[in-house]
Design an enzyme around this catalytic site. Structure first.
Site, PDB file in Angstrom:
ATOM      1  N   HIS A   1      -8.382   3.639  -0.617  1.00  0.00           N
ATOM      2  CA  HIS A   1      -7.005   4.167  -0.723  1.00  0.00           C
ATOM      3  C   HIS A   1      -7.010   5.670  -0.962  1.00  0.00           C
ATOM      4  CE1 HIS A   1      -6.318  -0.068  -0.965  1.00  0.00           C
ATOM      5  NE2 HIS A   1      -5.051   0.161  -0.722  1.00  0.00           N
ATOM      6  N   PRO A   2      -6.070   6.346  -0.302  1.00  0.00           N
ATOM      7  CA  PRO A   2      -5.978   7.797  -0.508  1.00  0.00           C
ATOM      8  C   PRO A   2      -5.287   8.109  -1.824  1.00  0.00           C
ATOM      9  CG  PRO A   2      -4.193   7.062   0.900  1.00  0.00           C
ATOM     10  CD  PRO A   2      -5.036   5.846   0.624  1.00  0.00           C
TER      11      PRO A   2
ATOM     12  N   SER B   1       0.224   4.568   5.115  1.00  0.00           N
ATOM     13  CA  SER B   1       0.127   5.315   3.859  1.00  0.00           C
ATOM     14  C   SER B   1       1.140   6.446   3.806  1.00  0.00           C
ATOM     15  CB  SER B   1      -1.264   5.931   3.700  1.00  0.00           C
ATOM     16  OG  SER B   1      -2.165   4.963   3.292  1.00  0.00           O
TER      17      SER B   1
ATOM     18  N   ALA C   1       4.039   6.595   5.260  1.00  0.00           N
ATOM     19  CA  ALA C   1       5.371   6.023   5.024  1.00  0.00           C
ATOM     20  C   ALA C   1       5.511   5.582   3.566  1.00  0.00           C
ATOM     21  CB  ALA C   1       5.604   4.849   5.971  1.00  0.00           C
ATOM     22  N   GLU C   2       4.443   5.012   3.003  1.00  0.00           N
ATOM     23  CA  GLU C   2       4.495   4.547   1.607  1.00  0.00           C
ATOM     24  C   GLU C   2       4.681   5.722   0.654  1.00  0.00           C
ATOM     25  OE1 GLU C   2       1.839   0.652   2.733  1.00  0.00           O
ATOM     26  OE2 GLU C   2       0.880   2.272   1.621  1.00  0.00           O
ATOM     27  N   GLN C   3       3.940   6.778   0.893  1.00  0.00           N
ATOM     28  CA  GLN C   3       4.069   7.953   0.011  1.00  0.00           C
ATOM     29  C   GLN C   3       5.465   8.557   0.147  1.00  0.00           C
ATOM     30  OE1 GLN C   3       0.940  10.492  -0.983  1.00  0.00           O
ATOM     31  NE2 GLN C   3      -0.705   9.125  -0.340  1.00  0.00           N
TER      32      GLN C   3
ATOM     33  N   PHE D   1      -6.509   6.261  -8.181  1.00  0.00           N
ATOM     34  CA  PHE D   1      -5.365   5.596  -8.802  1.00  0.00           C
ATOM     35  C   PHE D   1      -4.562   4.899  -7.713  1.00  0.00           C
ATOM     36  CE2 PHE D   1      -0.853   5.838 -10.076  1.00  0.00           C
ATOM     37  CZ  PHE D   1      -0.897   5.274 -11.342  1.00  0.00           C
ATOM     38  N   VAL D   2      -4.416   3.572  -7.826  1.00  0.00           N
ATOM     39  CA  VAL D   2      -3.638   2.825  -6.833  1.00  0.00           C
ATOM     40  C   VAL D   2      -2.443   2.191  -7.529  1.00  0.00           C
ATOM     41  CG1 VAL D   2      -3.610   0.997  -5.109  1.00  0.00           C
ATOM     42  CG2 VAL D   2      -5.678   2.370  -5.416  1.00  0.00           C
TER      43      VAL D   2
HETATM   44  N1  GUN Z   1      -2.734   5.082  -3.111  1.00  0.00           N
HETATM   45  C1  GUN Z   1      -2.016   4.868  -4.194  1.00  0.00           C
HETATM   46  N2  GUN Z   1      -0.930   4.127  -3.939  1.00  0.00           N
HETATM   47  C2  GUN Z   1      -0.969   3.847  -2.647  1.00  0.00           C
HETATM   48  C3  GUN Z   1      -0.099   3.092  -1.776  1.00  0.00           C
HETATM   49  O1  GUN Z   1       0.920   2.513  -2.136  1.00  0.00           O
HETATM   50  N3  GUN Z   1      -0.494   3.039  -0.506  1.00  0.00           N
HETATM   51  C4  GUN Z   1      -1.607   3.651  -0.058  1.00  0.00           C
HETATM   52  N4  GUN Z   1      -1.912   3.545   1.203  1.00  0.00           N
HETATM   53  N5  GUN Z   1      -2.416   4.362  -0.830  1.00  0.00           N
HETATM   54  C5  GUN Z   1      -2.097   4.448  -2.123  1.00  0.00           C
END
Ligand code: GUN
Length: 165
Positions: free
Chosen positions: A68-69, A81, A83-85, A116-117
């Site tokens: 995960h980035p 990713s 779009a999520e950010q 951190f995810v």
């Molecule tokens: N890194 C931290 N949170 C996220 C997330 O919701 N999506 C992705 N792709 N990477 C994350």
């Protein structure tokens, strides 16, 4: 958007190509789940994917988290990713907010050895900024479990976008 019945009928490689991106840079999860088809519902497919993660080795789980980035990082982002950010409001932040995120990312990686995810689609940037210092106090084992729970939420939302029942 394919229907579940169509995913059930694909060959394993095509299923993996389509469902693989539900987990960031980790197509092995879809590949290991393909043989359990047919699935009767999207929820049962989701549950099987998560069971595949649960059965994976600790090294594989760590690799999944590490795929995960960072939020507000420098990595090239997949479309999902990005779009999520953006949905968390992270695409337009003030310089001081960005600096705070980068400092939290650095501290978190230094303490735990992985990024951190948090499910960015279920949290706005203010909630994420509040979660960082709280989670920084957890143990590494707790944070591995939390990261995997967040990855499950990320995957569930991606799967809803991907497949009709
Ligand atoms: N890194 C931290 N949170 C996220 C997330 O919701 N999506 C992705 N792709 N990477 C994350």
């Amino acid at each position: 958007m394919p229907k579940l019945a169509e995913l059930n009928a694909l060959d394993g490689a095509e299923f993996t190509r389509l469902v693989g991106p539900v987990f960031e840079h980790s197509p092995w999860i879809a590949a290991r789940t393909a043989a359990q088809r047919p699935f009767a519902s999207r929820d049962s497919l989701q549950a099987a994917l998560i069971a595949t993660v649960a059965k994976a080795s600790d090294e594989e789980k760590l690799a999944l988290i590490r795929a995960h980035p960072d939020l507000i990082g420098d990595a090239h982002l997949t479309a999902a990713s990005r779009a999520e950010q953006a949905s968390a409001g992270l695409q337009d932040v003030h310089a001081d907010e960005a600096a705070q995120f980068r400092e939290y990312n650095r501290q978190y990686r230094e303490r735990f050895g992985f990024p951190f995810v948090i499910c960015a689609r279920l949290n706005k940037k203010e909630a994420i900024a509040q979660a960082f210092p709280v989670r920084l106090r957890n143990s590494r084992q707790q944070e591995m479990e939390t990261a995997l729970q967040e990855i499950s939420k990320i995957a569930e939302l991606r799967l809803q976008d991907l497949v009709h029942e």
